[in-house]
Write a protein that holds these residues in place. Structure first.
Motif, PDB file in Angstrom:
ATOM      1  N   VAL A 173       0.840  -1.196   0.000  1.00  0.00           N
ATOM      2  CA  VAL A 173       0.000   0.000   0.000  1.00  0.00           C
ATOM      3  C   VAL A 173       0.871   1.241   0.000  1.00  0.00           C
ATOM      4  CG1 VAL A 173      -1.926  -1.125   1.175  1.00  0.00           C
ATOM      5  CG2 VAL A 173      -0.171   0.047   2.524  1.00  0.00           C
ATOM      6  N   SER A 174       0.393   2.270  -0.652  1.00  0.00           N
ATOM      7  CA  SER A 174       1.086   3.551  -0.672  1.00  0.00           C
ATOM      8  C   SER A 174       0.756   4.343   0.591  1.00  0.00           C
ATOM      9  CB  SER A 174       0.668   4.362  -1.900  1.00  0.00           C
ATOM     10  OG  SER A 174       1.199   5.685  -1.826  1.00  0.00           O
ATOM     11  N   LEU A 175       1.763   4.997   1.157  1.00  0.00           N
ATOM     12  CA  LEU A 175       1.561   5.872   2.311  1.00  0.00           C
ATOM     13  C   LEU A 175       1.634   7.342   1.905  1.00  0.00           C
ATOM     14  CD1 LEU A 175       3.624   3.971   5.044  1.00  0.00           C
ATOM     15  CD2 LEU A 175       1.177   3.812   4.542  1.00  0.00           C
ATOM     16  N   ARG A 176       1.586   7.588   0.612  1.00  0.00           N
ATOM     17  CA  ARG A 176       1.725   8.960   0.113  1.00  0.00           C
ATOM     18  C   ARG A 176       0.666   9.881   0.703  1.00  0.00           C
ATOM     19  NH1 ARG A 176       1.290   9.710  -6.263  1.00  0.00           N
ATOM     20  NH2 ARG A 176      -0.774   8.851  -5.782  1.00  0.00           N
ATOM     21  N   ARG A 177      -0.564   9.415   0.772  1.00  0.00           N
ATOM     22  CA  ARG A 177      -1.633  10.261   1.293  1.00  0.00           C
ATOM     23  C   ARG A 177      -1.752  10.179   2.809  1.00  0.00           C
ATOM     24  NH1 ARG A 177      -7.161   9.579  -1.508  1.00  0.00           N
ATOM     25  NH2 ARG A 177      -6.880   7.372  -0.975  1.00  0.00           N
ATOM     26  N   GLN A 178      -1.366   9.048   3.376  1.00  0.00           N
ATOM     27  CA  GLN A 178      -1.483   8.868   4.822  1.00  0.00           C
ATOM     28  C   GLN A 178      -0.379   9.584   5.594  1.00  0.00           C
ATOM     29  OE1 GLN A 178      -4.074   7.411   6.209  1.00  0.00           O
ATOM     30  NE2 GLN A 178      -4.992   6.724   4.285  1.00  0.00           N
ATOM     31  N   ALA A 179       0.805   9.704   4.979  1.00  0.00           N
ATOM     32  CA  ALA A 179       1.943  10.315   5.686  1.00  0.00           C
ATOM     33  C   ALA A 179       2.656  11.320   4.776  1.00  0.00           C
ATOM     34  CB  ALA A 179       2.908   9.229   6.159  1.00  0.00           C
ATOM     35  N   PRO A 180       1.973  12.377   4.346  1.00  0.00           N
ATOM     36  CA  PRO A 180       2.604  13.356   3.449  1.00  0.00           C
ATOM     37  C   PRO A 180       3.719  14.148   4.122  1.00  0.00           C
ATOM     38  CG  PRO A 180       0.489  14.174   4.220  1.00  0.00           C
ATOM     39  CD  PRO A 180       0.592  12.754   4.693  1.00  0.00           C
ATOM     40  N   ASP A 181       3.755  14.096   5.463  1.00  0.00           N
ATOM     41  CA  ASP A 181       4.739  14.876   6.208  1.00  0.00           C
ATOM     42  C   ASP A 181       6.144  14.301   6.138  1.00  0.00           C
ATOM     43  OD1 ASP A 181       3.652  12.702   7.605  1.00  0.00           O
ATOM     44  OD2 ASP A 181       4.194  13.546   9.554  1.00  0.00           O
ATOM     45  N   VAL A 182       6.316  13.060   5.665  1.00  0.00           N
ATOM     46  CA  VAL A 182       7.644  12.432   5.678  1.00  0.00           C
ATOM     47  C   VAL A 182       8.170  12.148   4.273  1.00  0.00           C
ATOM     48  CG1 VAL A 182       7.248  11.424   7.945  1.00  0.00           C
ATOM     49  CG2 VAL A 182       6.715  10.082   5.900  1.00  0.00           C
ATOM     50  N   GLY A 183       7.425  12.517   3.250  1.00  0.00           N
ATOM     51  CA  GLY A 183       7.885  12.259   1.896  1.00  0.00           C
ATOM     52  C   GLY A 183       8.010  10.764   1.644  1.00  0.00           C
ATOM     53  N   ALA A 184       9.123  10.368   1.033  1.00  0.00           N
ATOM     54  CA  ALA A 184       9.347   8.953   0.713  1.00  0.00           C
ATOM     55  C   ALA A 184      10.487   8.386   1.548  1.00  0.00           C
ATOM     56  CB  ALA A 184       9.646   8.786  -0.770  1.00  0.00           C
ATOM     57  N   ASP A 185      10.560   8.800   2.803  1.00  0.00           N
ATOM     58  CA  ASP A 185      11.670   8.435   3.679  1.00  0.00           C
ATOM     59  C   ASP A 185      11.195   7.517   4.801  1.00  0.00           C
ATOM     60  OD1 ASP A 185      13.799   8.276   5.445  1.00  0.00           O
ATOM     61  OD2 ASP A 185      14.354  10.375   5.234  1.00  0.00           O
ATOM     62  N   PRO A 186      11.505   6.210   4.738  1.00  0.00           N
ATOM     63  CA  PRO A 186      11.071   5.294   5.798  1.00  0.00           C
ATOM     64  C   PRO A 186      11.574   5.684   7.189  1.00  0.00           C
ATOM     65  CG  PRO A 186      11.803   4.058   3.880  1.00  0.00           C
ATOM     66  CD  PRO A 186      12.175   5.490   3.642  1.00  0.00           C
ATOM     67  N   LEU A 187      12.806   6.191   7.272  1.00  0.00           N
ATOM     68  CA  LEU A 187      13.342   6.547   8.586  1.00  0.00           C
ATOM     69  C   LEU A 187      12.623   7.764   9.155  1.00  0.00           C
ATOM     70  CD1 LEU A 187      17.178   5.956   8.177  1.00  0.00           C
ATOM     71  CD2 LEU A 187      15.416   4.417   9.031  1.00  0.00           C
ATOM     72  N   ALA A 188      12.261   8.721   8.294  1.00  0.00           N
ATOM     73  CA  ALA A 188      11.498   9.870   8.767  1.00  0.00           C
ATOM     74  C   ALA A 188      10.126   9.435   9.269  1.00  0.00           C
ATOM     75  CB  ALA A 188      11.356  10.896   7.647  1.00  0.00           C
ATOM     76  N   LEU A 189       9.519   8.455   8.598  1.00  0.00           N
ATOM     77  CA  LEU A 189       8.234   7.922   9.051  1.00  0.00           C
ATOM     78  C   LEU A 189       8.366   7.329  10.445  1.00  0.00           C
ATOM     79  CD1 LEU A 189       5.247   7.015   8.266  1.00  0.00           C
ATOM     80  CD2 LEU A 189       6.316   4.828   7.672  1.00  0.00           C
ATOM     81  N   LEU A 190       9.397   6.514  10.651  1.00  0.00           N
ATOM     82  CA  LEU A 190       9.584   5.873  11.952  1.00  0.00           C
ATOM     83  C   LEU A 190       9.917   6.896  13.036  1.00  0.00           C
ATOM     84  CD1 LEU A 190      11.614   2.742  10.810  1.00  0.00           C
ATOM     85  CD2 LEU A 190       9.192   2.832  11.432  1.00  0.00           C
ATOM     86  N   MET A 246      34.190   6.802  14.852  1.00  0.00           N
ATOM     87  CA  MET A 246      33.516   7.201  13.612  1.00  0.00           C
ATOM     88  C   MET A 246      32.021   7.320  13.868  1.00  0.00           C
ATOM     89  SD  MET A 246      33.508   5.449   9.792  1.00  0.00           S
ATOM     90  CE  MET A 246      32.592   3.967  10.245  1.00  0.00           C
ATOM     91  N   THR A 247      31.441   8.408  13.391  1.00  0.00           N
ATOM     92  CA  THR A 247      30.011   8.631  13.566  1.00  0.00           C
ATOM     93  C   THR A 247      29.225   7.937  12.465  1.00  0.00           C
ATOM     94  OG1 THR A 247      30.377  10.779  14.619  1.00  0.00           O
ATOM     95  CG2 THR A 247      28.201  10.390  13.673  1.00  0.00           C
ATOM     96  N   LEU A 248      28.202   7.207  12.865  1.00  0.00           N
ATOM     97  CA  LEU A 248      27.243   6.649  11.935  1.00  0.00           C
ATOM     98  C   LEU A 248      25.997   7.521  11.958  1.00  0.00           C
ATOM     99  CD1 LEU A 248      27.506   2.794  12.590  1.00  0.00           C
ATOM    100  CD2 LEU A 248      28.629   4.155  10.808  1.00  0.00           C
ATOM    101  N   GLU A 249      25.409   7.717  10.775  1.00  0.00           N
ATOM    102  CA  GLU A 249      24.240   8.580  10.627  1.00  0.00           C
ATOM    103  C   GLU A 249      23.019   7.738  10.258  1.00  0.00           C
ATOM    104  OE1 GLU A 249      24.229  11.781  11.120  1.00  0.00           O
ATOM    105  OE2 GLU A 249      26.267  12.546  10.809  1.00  0.00           O
ATOM    106  N   PRO A 250      21.818   8.262  10.532  1.00  0.00           N
ATOM    107  CA  PRO A 250      20.608   7.566  10.084  1.00  0.00           C
ATOM    108  C   PRO A 250      20.644   7.319   8.576  1.00  0.00           C
ATOM    109  CG  PRO A 250      20.034   9.316  11.609  1.00  0.00           C
ATOM    110  CD  PRO A 250      21.505   9.473  11.308  1.00  0.00           C
ATOM    111  N   GLY A 251      20.358   6.103   8.185  1.00  0.00           N
ATOM    112  CA  GLY A 251      20.412   5.723   6.775  1.00  0.00           C
ATOM    113  C   GLY A 251      21.701   5.065   6.364  1.00  0.00           C
ATOM    114  N   ASP A 252      22.750   5.171   7.168  1.00  0.00           N
ATOM    115  CA  ASP A 252      23.982   4.435   6.874  1.00  0.00           C
ATOM    116  C   ASP A 252      23.685   2.932   6.923  1.00  0.00           C
ATOM    117  OD1 ASP A 252      25.414   6.747   6.594  1.00  0.00           O
ATOM    118  OD2 ASP A 252      26.489   6.581   8.491  1.00  0.00           O
ATOM    119  N   VAL A 253      24.369   2.205   6.078  1.00  0.00           N
ATOM    120  CA  VAL A 253      24.130   0.771   5.933  1.00  0.00           C
ATOM    121  C   VAL A 253      25.393   0.000   6.302  1.00  0.00           C
ATOM    122  CG1 VAL A 253      23.634  -1.092   4.283  1.00  0.00           C
ATOM    123  CG2 VAL A 253      22.373   1.078   4.145  1.00  0.00           C
ATOM    124  N   ILE A 254      25.234  -1.046   7.085  1.00  0.00           N
ATOM    125  CA  ILE A 254      26.336  -1.958   7.381  1.00  0.00           C
ATOM    126  C   ILE A 254      26.078  -3.263   6.642  1.00  0.00           C
ATOM    127  CG2 ILE A 254      27.645  -3.178   9.150  1.00  0.00           C
ATOM    128  CD1 ILE A 254      26.597  -1.140  11.183  1.00  0.00           C
TER     129      ILE A 254
END
Length: 287
Positions: free
Chosen positions: A26-43, A244-252
Motif C-alpha cells: 500500500v502507498s503511504l503517500r496520502r497517509q503520511a505526506p509529512d515524511v515524503g518517501a523516507d522510511p526513517l522519517a516515518l519511523l 567514527m560517527t554513523l548517521e541515520p540511513g547508513d548501511v552496514i
C-alpha cells in the motif's frame, strides 16, 4: 513492518509504501505526506505502531493499494551517507579465498551511488568481465551515534534488509596483487543492490539467526546462517563507531559466506534472507 520506496512507472515520483502479507503493498503517500518517501522519517515521526496504523488505513483505500509486481523499487533508504562493508566476516568465505580469518573486523566502503533497488538491471562497466555475487545481511542505522557499546547496539538500529555486494573480481585481484586499494572494484554504479524492503527491528528479534541464500536459475550458489558471522552485529557496531560517527540511513553490510561465483550475461540473482524477502537483480553486460 516492511517499508519500501517505489515508483508506479518510470519518471513517476518516489512514494513511501508498506507491505503486509495480508494487505499486500500500500502507498503511504496520502497517509503520511509529512515524511515524503523516507522510511526513517516515518519511523522517527510516527514510530512503528503509528506507521502500522497508517498502513492499515491505507489498506482500506482502494486508490492506495498497489500491485507489487508492477512497481519499480528504489533502495529502501532515502538518505545514505556511507555503506560500511565487512570483509571476511564468515570463516567459510575466508577459507575459500585462501585468506586468514581476521583478528578484528575489516572495513571497506561503498559509495551511496552504488545503491540500486530490487529488480533493477545491473550493467557493469566494460572494464570488467568477471562480476561475482555476495549475499549479505544489511543493518540500517536509525540514530546518529558514536562510541556505542556492544551492549547498546539495538538502540541505534532502525531495521534490516538484504544487500548483494557485487564485486568486479578481476579488477579486485589485480589491485590486490599490486598492493593498492581495491575499493573501485566494489564501487561501480549498481554494485550494491539493496532491498526490497526495510524491515523494522521489532520484526526481526533474532538477526543473529537468519538463513540466507543466493540462487541463479534455481541453483543454490550461497547458503549460510547469520549466526556463522565471525563478528556479530553488536561487535561490528561497537568497532565501527569507535571514533567514527554513523548517521541515520547508513548501511552496514555484514559480510558474505562461501560460494561466490561469476554471473553471466542475463543471469538473475535471487538473494533471500529469512523474514526479509528476496532481492532479485539481473546482470546485463554490454548494453
Amino acid at each position: 513492518m516492511h517499508l519500501g520506496r517505489i515508483r508506479r512507472a518510470p519518471g513517476e515520483p518516489v512514494e513511501l509504501a508498506a507491505w503486509d502479507p495480508g494487505a499486500g503493498l500500500v502507498s503511504l503517500r496520502r497517509q503520511a505526506p509529512d515524511v515524503g518517501a523516507d522510511p526513517l522519517a516515518l519511523l522517527e515521526r510516527h514510530g512503528v505502531a503509528g506507521a502500522a496504523e497508517l498502513a492499515r488505513a491505507a489498506a482500506g483505500e482502494e486508490n492506495d493499494r498497489l500491485a507489487e509486481a508492477a512497481m519499480i523499487f528504489e533502495p529502501p533508504v532515502a538518505r545514505c551517507g556511507k555503506v560500511c562493508c565487512m570483509a571476511l566476516n564468515y570463516r567459510a568465505h575466508a577459507e575459500e579465498s585462501g585468506l586468514a580469518v581476521p583478528p578484528d573486523p575489516v572495513l571497506f566502503f561503498k559509495p551511496a551511488t552504488a545503491l540500486t533497488g530490487h529488480r533493477s538491471v545491473i550493467r557493469p562497466p566494460a572494464r570488467t568481465n568477471k562480476v561475482e555475487h555476495e549475499v549479505e545481511l544489511a543493518v540500517v542505522i536509525g540514530a546518529r551515534c558514536r562510541d556505542v557499546r556492544a551492549a547498546d547496539w539495538r538502540a541505534v538500529v532502525a531495521g534490516y534488509t538484504i544487500i548483494n555486494d557485487l564485486t568486479a573480481r578481476d579488477l579486485q585481484l589485480v589491485n590486490h596483487d599490486r598492493n593498492v586499494p581495491w575499493d573501485q572494484a566494489k564501487a561501480f554504479d549498481g554494485f550494491a543492490p539493496l532491498g526490497p524492503y526495510l524491515v523494522t527491528a521489532d520484526a526481526v528479534p533474532h538477526p543473529e539467526n537468519l538463513d540466507m541464500t543466493l540462487t541463479i536459475d534455481g541453483q543454490v550458489r550461497q547458503s549460510a546462517n547469520t549466526g556463522q558471522m565471525v563478528f556479530g552485529i553488536p561487535e561490528l557496531i561497537q568497532d565501527l563507531t569507535d571514533g567514527m560517527t554513523l548517521e541515520p540511513g547508513d548501511v552496514i553490510a555484514t559480510g558474505t559466506t562461501a560460494g561466490i561465483a561469476p554471473v553471466a550475461d542475463g543471469d538473475v540473482m535471487h538473494a533471500t534472507i529469512t523474514g526479509l524477502g528476496t532481492l532479485s537483480n539481473k546482470i546485463s553486460f554490454g548494453d
